[in-house]
Design a protein around this motif. Structure first.
Motif, mmCIF file in Angstrom:
data_model
loop_
_atom_site.group_PDB
_atom_site.id
_atom_site.type_symbol
_atom_site.label_atom_id
_atom_site.label_comp_id
_atom_site.label_asym_id
_atom_site.label_seq_id
_atom_site.Cartn_x
_atom_site.Cartn_y
_atom_site.Cartn_z
ATOM 1 N N THR A 100 -0.744 -2.322 1.142
ATOM 2 C CA THR A 100 0.592 -1.729 1.095
ATOM 3 C C THR A 100 0.834 -0.831 2.307
ATOM 4 O O THR A 100 1.910 -0.850 2.913
ATOM 5 C CB THR A 100 0.749 -0.919 -0.201
ATOM 6 N N ALA A 101 -0.209 -0.021 2.650
ATOM 7 C CA ALA A 101 -0.063 0.845 3.817
ATOM 8 C C ALA A 101 0.167 0.035 5.089
ATOM 9 O O ALA A 101 0.981 0.403 5.942
ATOM 10 C CB ALA A 101 -1.302 1.731 3.960
ATOM 11 N N LEU A 102 -0.568 -1.070 5.228
ATOM 12 C CA LEU A 102 -0.399 -1.923 6.407
ATOM 13 C C LEU A 102 0.996 -2.511 6.457
ATOM 14 O O LEU A 102 1.629 -2.545 7.522
ATOM 15 C CB LEU A 102 -1.452 -3.027 6.396
ATOM 16 N N ALA A 103 1.478 -2.973 5.276
ATOM 17 C CA ALA A 103 2.823 -3.549 5.247
ATOM 18 C C ALA A 103 3.871 -2.504 5.625
ATOM 19 O O ALA A 103 4.790 -2.775 6.415
ATOM 20 C CB ALA A 103 3.106 -4.109 3.856
ATOM 21 N N LEU A 104 3.735 -1.300 5.053
ATOM 22 C CA LEU A 104 4.679 -0.233 5.390
ATOM 23 C C LEU A 104 4.585 0.135 6.869
ATOM 24 O O LEU A 104 5.597 0.411 7.522
ATOM 25 C CB LEU A 104 4.392 0.996 4.518
ATOM 26 N N TYR A 105 3.356 0.148 7.384
ATOM 27 C CA TYR A 105 3.161 0.486 8.794
ATOM 28 C C TYR A 105 3.840 -0.540 9.702
ATOM 29 O O TYR A 105 4.518 -0.184 10.675
ATOM 30 C CB TYR A 105 1.669 0.571 9.106
ATOM 31 N N LEU A 106 3.666 -1.834 9.350
ATOM 32 C CA LEU A 106 4.285 -2.881 10.168
ATOM 33 C C LEU A 106 5.803 -2.818 10.095
ATOM 34 O O LEU A 106 6.491 -2.970 11.115
ATOM 35 C CB LEU A 106 3.783 -4.250 9.716
ATOM 36 N N VAL A 107 6.316 -2.583 8.893
ATOM 37 C CA VAL A 107 7.771 -2.471 8.754
ATOM 38 C C VAL A 107 8.278 -1.266 9.552
ATOM 39 O O VAL A 107 9.282 -1.333 10.260
ATOM 40 C CB VAL A 107 8.162 -2.341 7.267
ATOM 41 N N GLY A 108 7.543 -0.150 9.430
ATOM 42 C CA GLY A 108 7.930 1.045 10.183
ATOM 43 C C GLY A 108 7.850 0.835 11.683
ATOM 44 O O GLY A 108 8.708 1.314 12.434
ATOM 45 N N SER A 109 6.818 0.112 12.148
ATOM 46 C CA SER A 109 6.680 -0.132 13.584
ATOM 47 C C SER A 109 7.802 -1.017 14.105
ATOM 48 O O SER A 109 8.299 -0.803 15.213
ATOM 49 C CB SER A 109 5.310 -0.752 13.877
ATOM 50 N N VAL A 110 8.196 -2.003 13.284
ATOM 51 C CA VAL A 110 9.317 -2.864 13.690
ATOM 52 C C VAL A 110 10.593 -2.039 13.792
ATOM 53 O O VAL A 110 11.374 -2.172 14.745
ATOM 54 C CB VAL A 110 9.487 -4.034 12.703
ATOM 55 N N ALA A 111 10.799 -1.153 12.800
ATOM 56 C CA ALA A 111 11.994 -0.304 12.834
ATOM 57 C C ALA A 111 11.957 0.637 14.032
ATOM 58 O O ALA A 111 12.971 0.840 14.715
ATOM 59 C CB ALA A 111 12.090 0.488 11.535
ATOM 60 N N ALA A 112 10.763 1.203 14.301
ATOM 61 C CA ALA A 112 10.639 2.103 15.451
ATOM 62 C C ALA A 112 10.873 1.360 16.758
ATOM 63 O O ALA A 112 11.547 1.865 17.667
ATOM 64 C CB ALA A 112 9.263 2.748 15.454
#
Length: 495
Positions: A100-112
């Protein structure tokens, strides 16, 4: 929907709460009566004991993600093992958490990444998502503000350019071009003290560019007539930049002469370190002249120096002799140096010598000699310096005609010479030729040369004007011309 949301939060609570309870249960000995998740009143046997942990769940099947021991039977949901065999599933918990953390991190990185690109940051997705490349984000931010500064300067929006350059310098204090640009803009906005702070920091923090920084800084100090800062800088650079020893020594002696400061020269001699002998000799001569000891230093002043690296010495000696009206000694020294001096430099000195003695035929001969030299930027700068310091209407007219006709092409590197030529014409009230040169400058720069005209007006004034130190740095001029302008302002007519 509400039930799903409730189970979602129960899942994360249960993932750690029940695994912790089960771990404690195993550590205490795993006795049937102390099982944390089976109903106490049930038998504690596999597929016969109910699960207390699943009671509040909207859909009990979702609890199997936390504990796969939960089993569906005809009688309902039961624990799949005996009470003694109940155990935690930490690997499953950590995998869920990590996934879950990895998924959130990837989503956050895409948004960033999308946000940065919309903000026009020149950055790759890998620089955003990979921690070991996060340092590149600072570089991207630096480039963004550098680009904004360039756009602001192109639009002549100097306050915005200053703000952008300040950000660049904060992000990377070693960004040398940005620091120089900021210092230049501070000069343009009449903040010389800020510019000096930048130069001082560059001298300290970018030592590999120390010589280059000092060479730029000395021009702004000269333009402002900041002699108290020129003296220590020039003295320090005598050893740090031996290739330009003559130029630094000239700056030091000029500043000492302008402030009548023989004491500083004495301090330099006391701490002379590895200064070459000719340099030490000239500092001693200048100190003696400032103290009025002309006779005592005359033997050294008329000595011929032939060692390498002393190209500045002949000019200094003859110039000092001329200033003290020792014409015979100056003539003798010029003749003895002969081919050791550059022909153009010798010709300008001969012209001064003959004009000071009123020898008109020889003056005309030297004028003709000077006008035979190709009109290079160096020759043009020497002409302007000579004509500002020692006005000569005949030579002025012929020089300006030749400069307008044969001068170097107008470019960024030759703009100072064109501006010097305009000043020379304006100070001699030659409006026709001054306007001819001004029009060329306007066509090249796209400006109205208002500052250049203002400088000419200040120099025409019968008394020295305090505004000169603010305007001079705004008009790039050859160093020789700056010296000539400063000397012109120091003459009695401008006091």
């Amino acid at each position: 929907m509400t039930g799903w949301i409730g189970d979602f939060f129960r899942f994360w609570w249960a993932l750690f709460y029940w695994n912790t309870r089960k771990t404690w249960f195993r550590l205490r000995g795993a006795e049937r009566d102390s099982c944390p998740c089976q109903t106490y009143s049930d038998s504690g046997l596999a597929l016969d004991s109910r699960c207390d942990a699943v009671i509040p769940w909207h859909r009990p099947v979702r609890f199997r993600r936390v504990c796969p021991l939960l089993t569906e039977t005809p009688e309902g949901w039961r624990c799949g093992v005996d009470a003694e065999r109940v155990r935690p599933f930490w690997i499953r918990a950590f995998l869920y958490a990590a996934g879950t953390a990895l998924a959130l991190y990837l989503v956050g990185s895409v948004a960033a990444f999308a946000t940065l690109r919309l903000a026009k940051y020149d950055v790759s997705y890998l620089s955003v998502v990979w921690p070991r490349r996060w340092h590149e984000l600072r570089g991207a931010q630096e480039r963004l503000y550098a680009r904004r500064a360039q756009e602001a300067m192109a639009a002549r929006n100097y306050p915005e350019a200053v703000l952008a350059l300040e950000m660049v310098c904060q992000l990377n204090p070693r960004n040398y071009p940005a620091n120089l640009a900021l210092a230049n803009l501070c000069q343009l906005s009449a903040n010389p003290l800020v510019a000096e702070h930048i130069y001082e920091r560059l001298m300290r923090d970018v030592p590999e560019k120390r010589v280059q920084t000092a060479q730029i800084w000395i021009r702004t100090l000269l333009a402002r007539g900041a002699y108290d800062k020129i003296k220590p800088l020039a003295a320090a650079m005598l050893t740090a930049d031996p290739g330009q020893g003559g130029a630094w020594l000239n700056a030091l002696l000029f500043a000492a002469r302008a402030t009548n400061d023989s004491g500083f020269l004495a301090t330099v001699l006391e701490h002379r370190g590895s200064l070459p002998a000719w340099c030490v000799d000239l500092i001693g001569i200048e100190r003696g002249l400032l103290l009025g000891q002309v006779e005592e230093v005359l033997p050294q002043l008329t000595k011929v120096y032939r060692q390498p690296g002393a190209a500045y010495v002949p000019y200094y000696q003859v110039d000092r002799l001329l200033r003290h009206r020792l014409f015979d000694q100056a003539t003798d020294l010029l003749n003895r140096y002969g081919a050791l001096m550059p022909p153009d430099e010798a010709a300008f000195l001969y012209l001064r010598l003959y004009r000071a003695q009123g020898w008109k035929p020889l003056v005309e001969t030297e004028r003709e000699t000077l006008l035979q030299f190709p009109m290079t930027p160096r020759i043009a700068a020497e002409f302007c310096a000579c004509l500002i310091a020692h006005p000569d209407s005949t030579l002025l007219t012929r020089y300006l005609d030749k400069f307008i006709r044969e001068g170097p092409p107008l470019a960024a590197g030759t703009l100072p010479v064109y501006q010097a030529s305009y000043l020379t014409a304006a100070l001699a009230d030659d409006e026709l030729r001054a306007e001819t040169i001004a029009n060329r400058i306007k066509q090249f720069t796209g400006s109205d040369v208002r500052v250049l005209r203002g400088l000419a007006e200040l120099l025409r004034a019968p008394k020295a004007d305090g505004r000169l130190g603010r305007i001079m740095p705004l008009v790039p001029l050859p160093t020789e011309v700056i010296y000539a302008v400063l000397e012109r302002q120091a003459t009695p007519a401008h006091q």
